[in-house]
Design an enzyme around this catalytic site. Structure first.
Site: not given
Length: 113
Positions: A38, A41
């Protein structure tokens, strides 16, 4: 290069097995639901490290990899990542979805410290 001394509690990685133990002990805990693939993230990780360095003595930061720990993510209705949930005394009290700059995160977390 000089490093400033930090009084952080260090960021903890939790699993489905120890999630309750890490989060429900009381105090304020910020849980970051994330995954290695991600992009946002990865962007938020250094921000969390900065926050840990600044308020780590008042705030515990716990990271949960949703790929490896789907039960914890499902239990709290995590549909997109990163999702950050603030827990106070073991109960979820706030939720942040998506990347946020440090100032926005601190504003949300600060209400619960």
């Amino acid at each position: 290069m000089k490093f400033k001394e930090v009084t952080s509690m260090a960021i903890v990685n939790a699993t489905d097995q120890n999630f309750s133990q890490e989060v429900e002990q009381g105090g304020t805990v910020l849980v970051d639901f994330w995954a290695p693939w991600c992009g946002p993230c990865k962007m938020i990780a250094p921000v969390l490290e900065q926050i840990d360095g600044e308020v780590g003595s008042q705030l515990k930061i716990v990271k949960v990899n949703v790929d490896d720990n789907p039960d914890s993510a499902g239990r709290f209705g995590v549909m997109s990542i990163p999702t950050l949930i603030v827990f106070k005394d073991g109960q979820p009290v706030d939720k942040i979805i998506g990347f946020q700059p440090k100032e926005a995160l601190m504003a949300t977390v600060g209400k619960h410290l």
